[in-house]
Design an enzyme around this catalytic site. Structure first.
Site, PDB file in Angstrom:
ATOM      1  N   LYS A  39       0.842  -1.207   0.000  1.00  0.00           N
ATOM      2  CA  LYS A  39       0.000   0.000   0.000  1.00  0.00           C
ATOM      3  C   LYS A  39       0.876   1.256   0.000  1.00  0.00           C
ATOM      4  CE  LYS A  39      -0.343   0.032   5.061  1.00  0.00           C
ATOM      5  NZ  LYS A  39      -1.181  -0.262   6.234  1.00  0.00           N
ATOM      6  N   ARG A 137     -10.152   0.411  15.215  1.00  0.00           N
ATOM      7  CA  ARG A 137     -10.180   0.965  13.865  1.00  0.00           C
ATOM      8  C   ARG A 137     -11.131   0.200  12.947  1.00  0.00           C
ATOM      9  NH1 ARG A 137      -4.562   1.549  10.492  1.00  0.00           N
ATOM     10  NH2 ARG A 137      -4.760  -0.723  10.358  1.00  0.00           N
ATOM     11  N   TYR A 263      13.361  31.080   3.058  1.00  0.00           N
ATOM     12  CA  TYR A 263      12.224  31.896   3.493  1.00  0.00           C
ATOM     13  C   TYR A 263      12.368  32.364   4.931  1.00  0.00           C
ATOM     14  CZ  TYR A 263       9.782  30.371  -0.724  1.00  0.00           C
ATOM     15  OH  TYR A 263       9.428  30.134  -2.032  1.00  0.00           O
ATOM     16  N   MET A 312       9.772  24.222  -1.374  1.00  0.00           N
ATOM     17  CA  MET A 312       9.002  23.176  -2.069  1.00  0.00           C
ATOM     18  C   MET A 312       9.877  22.325  -2.990  1.00  0.00           C
ATOM     19  SD  MET A 312       5.494  23.481  -4.291  1.00  0.00           S
ATOM     20  CE  MET A 312       4.583  24.329  -3.024  1.00  0.00           C
TER      21      MET A 312
HETATM   22  C1  LIG Z   1      -0.326  -1.055   7.085  1.00  0.00           C
HETATM   23  C2  LIG Z   1      -0.726  -2.326   7.746  1.00  0.00           C
HETATM   24  C3  LIG Z   1       0.238  -3.314   8.017  1.00  0.00           C
HETATM   25  C4  LIG Z   1       1.721  -3.108   7.816  1.00  0.00           C
HETATM   26  O1  LIG Z   1       2.284  -2.593   8.997  1.00  0.00           O
HETATM   27  P1  LIG Z   1       3.859  -2.552   9.264  1.00  0.00           P
HETATM   28  O2  LIG Z   1       3.918  -2.197  10.693  1.00  0.00           O
HETATM   29  O3  LIG Z   1       4.440  -1.516   8.384  1.00  0.00           O
HETATM   30  O4  LIG Z   1       4.393  -3.898   9.001  1.00  0.00           O
HETATM   31  C5  LIG Z   1      -0.195  -4.521   8.520  1.00  0.00           C
HETATM   32  N1  LIG Z   1      -1.504  -4.746   8.775  1.00  0.00           N
HETATM   33  C6  LIG Z   1      -2.452  -3.807   8.550  1.00  0.00           C
HETATM   34  C7  LIG Z   1      -3.870  -4.133   8.864  1.00  0.00           C
HETATM   35  C8  LIG Z   1      -2.092  -2.566   8.054  1.00  0.00           C
HETATM   36  O5  LIG Z   1      -3.039  -1.636   7.854  1.00  0.00           O
END
Ligand SMILES: *Cc1c(COP(=O)(O)O)cnc(C)c1O
Length: 372
Positions: A39, A137, A263, A312
């Site tokens: 991801k 979550r 800046y 930037m």
């Molecule tokens: C992003 C994510 C991971 C990966 O986590 P890391 O700590 O980077 O290994 C694993 N499980 C879920 C559900 C996630 O959202």
């Protein structure tokens, strides 16, 4: 490899380092399947490049966050199935069913809808029951497990392939993590009376080397895959960082004494100062929070402090001590000499924030020949 000579900034990605990191985890837990997480542009490493490089690594799934990322895994020509880690909108379920992607299941209405779609398209829908053991979550809370256990065996178009949960404080709160582990074991046991799970997974990078969860047989690997382990462990020193971020000097000048740099002049020279302008800024992912924190780049064999604010597209560094610097010289912004942990500490953020910030303007250059 492409010619980088006109790149202002680029990320060099070593996919062999990732394969090596997978082997390190396999050695630590030979009984577990591995789910590489790709991801967020594979944590900044480039989703397609990483997915293609790991497609033959004998992994059952690639972890993604969205339907769009799942489609990119598919369109990259990968045979490894995307697993969508979080909740999906009802309107996204059709794509999941048609593509036979894996998704999380967190409530009974969702299960009914997936079942109806499975019937409509004549497909089995492969789902993993998501259990909230304390992250707050997503997933079923423990009191909802009974209803789900009664419902699922009646939904004939569903194939309940797995069960999983997510740790919320594995690196910080060992006692709470053990309570999460116990809650997960309990959930697996309770639901296993009604169904069986091919995959049972709880730990991600914080957790894999440090906790034993006997009922699990898969781990999800984000940060560790890319070379960073968030918890102390004997395996950490074997991990290899896969990404090096480079940029080039675009201009070198000597500024006079008492001259502001960048800046708002948060830095003012106190003597004539040789200043190199470098072609990377927060638009590339070099965080603005690194301004005036002692951040440094590695250029021509030595460290050069960043002067004043990050802009930037450009930063300015002090090269007074360097014998020889000319436009085109390559600076290491993050890598073996400037570890991402150092940037993380200076920017007061977390490692994943630093690497996922590397923007789409930065070309990814793969050492082992994969395309981005
Ligand atoms: C992003 C994510 C991971 C990966 O986590 P890391 O700590 O980077 O290994 C694993 N499980 C879920 C559900 C996630 O959202």
């Amino acid at each position: 490899m492409p010619d980088t000579s006109l790149y202002r900034a680029w990320a060099q990605i070593d996919t062999n380092a990732m394969k090596h990191n997978l082997r390190v985890v396999r050695r630590a837990m030979p009984q577990h399947a591995l789910m590489p997480i790709v991801k967020a542009e594979a944590y900044g490493h480039g989703l397609e490049g990483v997915a293609r490089a790991l497609d033959d690594e004998d992994v059952p799934f690639f972890g993604v966050a969205t339907i769009a990322e799942a489609a990119r895994v598919r369109d990259a020509g990968c045979k490894t199935c995307p697993f969508i880690l979080g909740p999906c909108f009802p309107a996204e379920r059709e794509a999941i069913v048609q593509n036979e992607w894996r998704a999380a299941l967190s409530d009974p209405a969702e299960a009914e809808h997936f079942n109806a779609l499975g019937k409509l398209y004549g497909k089995k829908v492969h789902l993993h029951v998501s259990v909230d053991t304390g992250m707050g979550r997503a997933g079923l809370l423990p009191h909802g497990l009974g209803e789900m256990a009664d419902l699922l065996p009646r939904l004939e178009h569903l194939h309940i392939e797995g069960i999983y949960s997510h740790l919320s404080a594995a690196s910080e709160d060992i006692a709470f993590t053990h309570r999460q582990i116990a809650a997960f074991e309990q959930a697996v046991q309770q639901l296993s009376q009604k169904m069986s799970f091919q995959y049972r997974h709880l730990c991600s990078s914080s957790g894999v080397f440090n906790y034993k969860v006997p009922c699990t047989n898969m781990v999800r690997l984000g940060r560790i895959l890319y070379g960073y382990s968030p918890m102390p462990s004997p395996y950490n020193k074997e991990l290899q960082q896969a990404l090096t971020l480079f940029s080039r000097v675009t201009l070198v000048r000597t500024l006079p004494d008492n001259h502001g740099v960048s800046y708002e002049h948060t830095y003012i020279t106190t003597a004539p100062t040789r200043v190199a302008t470098i072609g990377i800024g927060f638009g590339d992912g070099y965080l603005h929070y690194l301004s005036n924190t002692g951040a440094r780049v590695y250029l021509n064999g030595s460290y050069c402090p960043v002067l004043g604010r990050v802009t930037m597209d450009q930063i300015m560094v002090d090269v007074t001590h360097l014998e020889h610097v000319v436009p085109g010289d390559v600076a290491e912004i993050m890598g073996p000499n400037v570890p991402w942990q150092e940037l993380t500490a200076r920017a007061h953020t977390i490692p994943s924030n630093v690497i996922t910030s590397i923007s789409s303007r930065v070309p990814r250059v793969y050492l082992s020949g994969e395309e981005g």
